[in-house]
Design a protein around this motif. Structure first.
Motif, PDB file in Angstrom:
ATOM      1  N   GLU A  92       0.835  -1.204   0.000  1.00 20.11           N
ATOM      2  CA  GLU A  92       0.000   0.000   0.000  1.00 20.11           C
ATOM      3  C   GLU A  92       0.868   1.251   0.000  1.00 20.11           C
ATOM      4  OE1 GLU A  92      -3.733   2.025   2.493  1.00 20.11           O
ATOM      5  OE2 GLU A  92      -2.837   0.129   3.155  1.00 20.11           O
TER       6      GLU A  92
ATOM      7  N   THR B 193      -0.283   3.066  -3.290  1.00 19.78           N
ATOM      8  CA  THR B 193      -1.276   4.088  -2.946  1.00 19.78           C
ATOM      9  C   THR B 193      -0.625   5.338  -2.364  1.00 19.78           C
ATOM     10  OG1 THR B 193      -2.999   2.429  -2.585  1.00 19.78           O
ATOM     11  CG2 THR B 193      -3.335   4.586  -1.581  1.00 19.78           C
ATOM     12  N   ASP B 194       0.167   5.175  -1.314  1.00 23.88           N
ATOM     13  CA  ASP B 194       0.753   6.352  -0.673  1.00 23.88           C
ATOM     14  C   ASP B 194       1.672   7.106  -1.617  1.00 23.88           C
ATOM     15  OD1 ASP B 194      -0.599   5.605   1.574  1.00 23.88           O
ATOM     16  OD2 ASP B 194       1.135   4.795   2.623  1.00 23.88           O
TER      17      ASP B 194
ATOM     18  N   ARG C 211      -0.104   7.353  -5.819  1.00 27.96           N
ATOM     19  CA  ARG C 211      -1.326   8.140  -6.036  1.00 27.96           C
ATOM     20  C   ARG C 211      -1.393   9.383  -5.150  1.00 27.96           C
ATOM     21  NH1 ARG C 211      -4.190   5.588  -9.912  1.00 27.96           N
ATOM     22  NH2 ARG C 211      -3.823   3.342 -10.095  1.00 27.96           N
ATOM     23  N   ARG C 212      -1.128   9.227  -3.852  1.00 26.55           N
ATOM     24  CA  ARG C 212      -1.278  10.378  -2.963  1.00 26.55           C
ATOM     25  C   ARG C 212      -0.143  11.378  -3.119  1.00 26.55           C
ATOM     26  NH1 ARG C 212      -2.942   6.402   1.988  1.00 26.55           N
ATOM     27  NH2 ARG C 212      -5.110   6.031   1.345  1.00 26.55           N
ATOM     28  N   GLN C 213       1.094  10.885  -3.220  1.00 28.73           N
ATOM     29  CA  GLN C 213       2.225  11.798  -3.346  1.00 28.73           C
ATOM     30  C   GLN C 213       2.421  12.291  -4.780  1.00 28.73           C
ATOM     31  OE1 GLN C 213       5.855  10.375  -1.492  1.00 28.73           O
ATOM     32  NE2 GLN C 213       4.755   9.447   0.197  1.00 28.73           N
ATOM     33  N   TRP C 214       2.258  11.390  -5.751  1.00 27.21           N
ATOM     34  CA  TRP C 214       2.581  11.748  -7.131  1.00 27.21           C
ATOM     35  C   TRP C 214       1.364  12.067  -7.989  1.00 27.21           C
ATOM     36  CZ3 TRP C 214       6.395   7.154  -8.396  1.00 27.21           C
ATOM     37  CH2 TRP C 214       7.536   7.288  -7.585  1.00 27.21           C
ATOM     38  N   GLY C 215       0.173  11.672  -7.564  1.00 28.52           N
ATOM     39  CA  GLY C 215      -1.029  11.975  -8.335  1.00 28.52           C
ATOM     40  C   GLY C 215      -1.194  11.127  -9.575  1.00 28.52           C
TER      41      GLY C 215
ATOM     42  N   GLN D  63      -2.688   8.788 -12.283  1.00 28.42           N
ATOM     43  CA  GLN D  63      -4.099   8.631 -12.629  1.00 28.42           C
ATOM     44  C   GLN D  63      -4.396   7.377 -13.439  1.00 28.42           C
ATOM     45  OE1 GLN D  63      -6.610  10.785 -11.537  1.00 28.42           O
ATOM     46  NE2 GLN D  63      -4.906  11.543 -10.292  1.00 28.42           N
TER      47      GLN D  63
ATOM     48  N   THR E 234       5.932  16.246  -3.088  1.00 28.65           N
ATOM     49  CA  THR E 234       5.497  15.718  -4.374  1.00 28.65           C
ATOM     50  C   THR E 234       6.528  15.962  -5.455  1.00 28.65           C
ATOM     51  OG1 THR E 234       4.355  17.794  -4.903  1.00 28.65           O
ATOM     52  CG2 THR E 234       3.079  16.072  -3.821  1.00 28.65           C
TER      53      THR E 234
END
Length: 795
Positions: A295, A299-300, A303-307, A309, A793
């Motif tokens: 995860e 995810t961390d 998606r959350r740090q780098w965005g 898509q 980021t």
């Protein structure tokens, strides 16, 4: 009459209203997110799970004579399992048992893709088109396609723009045959040359890998996935796959969080910034957590740090491997739950999710929202590619655009720029075309598949130019070119070293072509992942000593190659060694005793022409090593940018590599001068302009690769003594000079401090300009006065 007419209009109107309205997801003008949600709302759980299955594709078509259609296995998989994608449908190689005869040429490939798509669109309840993913590390892995140099050769070009053009060509060849996703580039750092997959990487450095990888992603995906020429790029392998302990493929990785962020993640982040739409997880674990169930990574970070898509996909069988290899799950359902809950969307294999994921949903190990999240990510890209509106390809275009003359010429250029001149004592090279007698010797001098590398399909012999053929094409009919194989790469049961010696004695120069091979054969056994199984026993050995699954304990030339070389050198005839291989090998003896050496890696289908171009001076070499060449396996790891302190020498030998990162010679000479370093600070930012002049001081035009290395002189955490930050390959005519400017920003200067925060710390920095990591020509300093914090980021 008027009444009858009005009555007819009424019934027509009623009939029109009675027809069901077109589903919103089929409306090409509707917003994509609206279409995704509408389609998700119409799907059963089984259909959703099926969309996450990308199954092995080469058994899904049926070929009878010239006719190509769907197989019973495919129709069953669509009807019963609702699969959403196929992988390697057009692939041919010994593992798939597809040959030049049983596989598909480009026209047949397009026909097969259309047939598969037609069944998915017309014979399913919702008509969801199929994703076809293909292997594309150095060309589309299919029959008749253009075969470029493998990635380690591509890395030796130090030319992002050229690789972007190459990637666009590869994407076109995939798309016109009906493919939608190209697996590549591989962005693993190769700091362990014993590892079998070094050839698939751009080398050991994060900055070089980042720039080349971003260029390839942009070349493959273009500006629009609806172009009909571009495909989704799937980068591999997330994360830190290329430094397994002991060189064992898929083995565990020992790295801290700081090293992970500073070295192994930046190339992936660069690809995300370049817009990559798909990322493949790796087989290994990091700090006890399998990457396919992490995860933190999926995810961390992603998606959350780098965005990010796009969608993530497992490596083949790696979801099942959470249970069978890593043993952190007790059942297939638990393994599926760990993967999808961590953020792994798509299953490359078709058996990691499928029934196991349905069981996990029934056991409430996975929520409906988590399932919809993963399925939505896959469907979104099907809509973005326009597959619901245009699922088919024009069959006539495949034969016209695959392996076109322009692509063949591009393959030659990439091969030319990848050749690294390692040694040229007393300017033995370039050779004169007026030579009367040339001996061409060695196991890789005239072997089609040994020069193509792993992940290569069978190709018509007419498409491949070997070194022997390239040399013969360069000289006139009056020149006698004598060829003797001499020995095999590995097999010691037979050799003809005496004939090689006799040929060398009669020649004015001997070109000895040695190295390794990733060429698979139909006698080799393969694992379920496609990796080769190293054979033992008395049977004849194949040449294969590199490629997925072929890890090495030593880096010596195998078989009787060293014996062959020493015998040829002993004749006194001038010797040029050409190396064709997929990893650094032990070159100590030849570096001391052979006057000229070229490293061509696996140069692809035009490799013979490219090598001959360099040998005879029609192309001036400028390739640079993207990976250090060790003197001995006991030095490993020996990458140039290891953390300080500097490594001390051993009792037996120097701690330095034989050839360092960035090294490569030319037929020209270049001088560096006029270094100027100007730094500017403002609130929360820093800018450093580095200017210098490069001059071609020789009488021959050529390319030079100017390299900027940086050192943070004193830092709160340990940093390398030097780290590549900028580079530029530039062409200079004889006597010409050019000013080069490199601009550094906070992202080039930052480190991850003890609080795991990105920052540029106050203090002195040293700028080093040179032609290699160990060939620094200019040096200067600048200082940063204030602490600068950088967004997490930014990486």
């Amino acid at each position: 009459m008027r009444q009858l007419f009005l009555l007819g209009l009424y019934f027509l109107s009623m009939a029109a209203h009675a027809q069901p309205a077109q589903p919103l997801y089929k409306d090409g003008k509707a917003p994509i997110e609206t279409r995704v949600q509408d389609l998700l709302g119409r799907m059963t759980v089984e259909e959703k799970v099926g969309q996450l299955s990308t199954v092995l594709g080469w058994e899904m078509y049926q070929k009878e004579g010239r006719q190509v259609g769907t197989s019973a296995a495919y129709r069953k998989a669509v009807d019963e399992r609702h699969i959403g994608g196929l992988w390697a449908t057009l692939r041919a190689d010994p593992w798939t048992r597809k040959t030049l005869t049983t596989g598909l040429n480009p026209t047949q490939a397009a026909q097969a893709a259309n047939a598969l798509q037609k069944y998915a669109v017309e014979h399913t309840r919702l008509g969801i088109p199929m994703f076809l993913a293909e292997e594309c590390p150095h060309g589309h892995m299919a029959i008749g396609t253009t075969v470029f140099p493998t990635a380690i050769g591509q890395g030796s070009t130090w030319n992002p723009a050229l690789l972007g053009r190459m990637a666009a060509a590869i994407a076109t060849e995939v798309r016109v045959q009906g493919g939608h996703i190209g697996y590549g580039p591989v962005l693993d750092l190769a700091r362990e040359p014993r590892w079998s997959r070094v050839e698939e990487t751009y080398g050991e450095d994060p900055v070089l890998t980042s720039q080349l990888g971003a260029a390839v992603v942009q070349g493959m995906q273009g500006s629009s996935l609806k172009s009909g020429r571009n495909v989704i790029s799937t980068l591999k392998h997330f994360a830190a796959y290329g430094v397994p302990e002991g060189g064992h493929n898929g083995g565990s990785i020992s790295t801290g969080v700081r090293e992970l962020y500073q070295s192994f993640l930046p190339p992936v982040h660069a690809a995300v910034q370049a817009g990559v739409q798909s990322i493949m997880t790796s087989y290994n674990s990091i700090d006890g957590v399998p990457c396919s169930a992490s995860e933190f990574l999926l995810t961390d970070v992603l998606r959350r740090q780098w965005g990010f898509q796009g969608f993530t996909v497992s490596d083949l069988g790696s979801i099942s491997g959470i249970m069978t290899s890593h043993h952190v799950a007790a059942t297939p359902a638990e393994a599926a739950a760990l993967a999808i809950n961590a953020g792994l969307d798509d299953d490359l294999s078709g058996y990691g999710y499928d029934k196991a994921l349905l069981d996990a949903l029934k056991q409430k190990l996975v929520s409906a929202e988590t399932l919809d999240r993963a399925v939505g990510r896959v469907l979104r890209l099907k809509f973005e590619m326009g597959l619901f509106e245009n699922p088919y390809v024009d069959v006539r275009q495949a034969a016209r655009q695959v392996n076109s003359p322009a692509h063949v010429q591009l393959a030659r250029q990439v091969a030319q720029e990848s050749v690294v001149l390692l040694k040229n004592k007393q300017n033995l090279l370039p050779l004169a075309k007026s030579l009367q007698r040339i001996a061409v010797i060695g196991p890789n001098a005239d072997n089609l598949y040994n020069q193509l590398g792993d992940y290569t399909a069978p190709q018509p012999a007419s498409n491949i130019v070997t070194v022997l053929e390239g040399i013969r094409a360069k000289v006139s009919a009056a020149t006698q070119v004598t060829y003797v194989k001499g020995c095999a790469i590995r097999d010691t049961s037979s050799a003809d070293i005496a004939a090689a010696v006799a040929a060398a004695r009669q020649a004015q120069v001997a070109v000895v072509v040695l190295g390794g091979s990733s060429a698979r054969d139909f006698k080799t056994e393969y694992q379920s992942t496609g990796a080769a199984t190293v054979a033992t026993g008395p049977q004849a050995l194949s040449d294969m000593e590199s490629g997925e699954g072929y890890d090495r304990a030593t880096l010596d030339l195998l078989g009787r190659q060293q014996e062959l070389l020493e015998a040829v050198v002993a004749t006194g005839t001038p010797v040029v060694v050409v190396l064709i291989k997929g990893r650094p090998l032990n070159l100590n003896w030849m570096a001391a005793h052979v006057p000229a050496m070229l490293d061509a890696w696996y140069p692809g289908q035009e490799g013979g022409n490219a090598v001959a171009d360099v040998l005879f001076g029609d192309y001036n070499p400028a390739g640079r090593l993207p990976i250090s060449v060790p003197r001995h396996v006991g030095q490993l790891p020996v990458y140039y940018n290891a953390p300080r302190p500097a490594r001390q020498s051993y009792v037996e030998l120097d701690s330095k590599p034989l050839y360092s990162f960035g090294y490569g010679l030319s037929y020209s000479q270049f001088a560096y001068s006029g270094l100027r370093v100007t730094s500017t600070e403002s609130s929360g930012a820093v800018s450093v302009a580095v200017r210098f002049t490069v001059k071609n001081t020789s009488a021959r035009a050529g390319d030079e690769v100017a390299q900027l290395y940086l050192r943070d002189d004193v830092s709160s955490v340990v940093t390398p003594d030097k780290q590549l930050r900028k580079f530029q390959r530039l062409y200079l005519k004889a006597g010409e000079q050019k000013e080069v400017q490199f601009d550094l920003t906070a992202e080039d200067l930052m480190l991850l401090n003890q609080r795991l925060e990105w920052a540029v710390e106050p203090g002195a920095f040293t700028v080093m300009i040179g032609a290699a990591s160990d060939d620094i020509r200019l040096q200067g300093q600048f200082s940063v006065k204030q602490l600068i914090t950088v967004s997490t980021t930014a990486l």
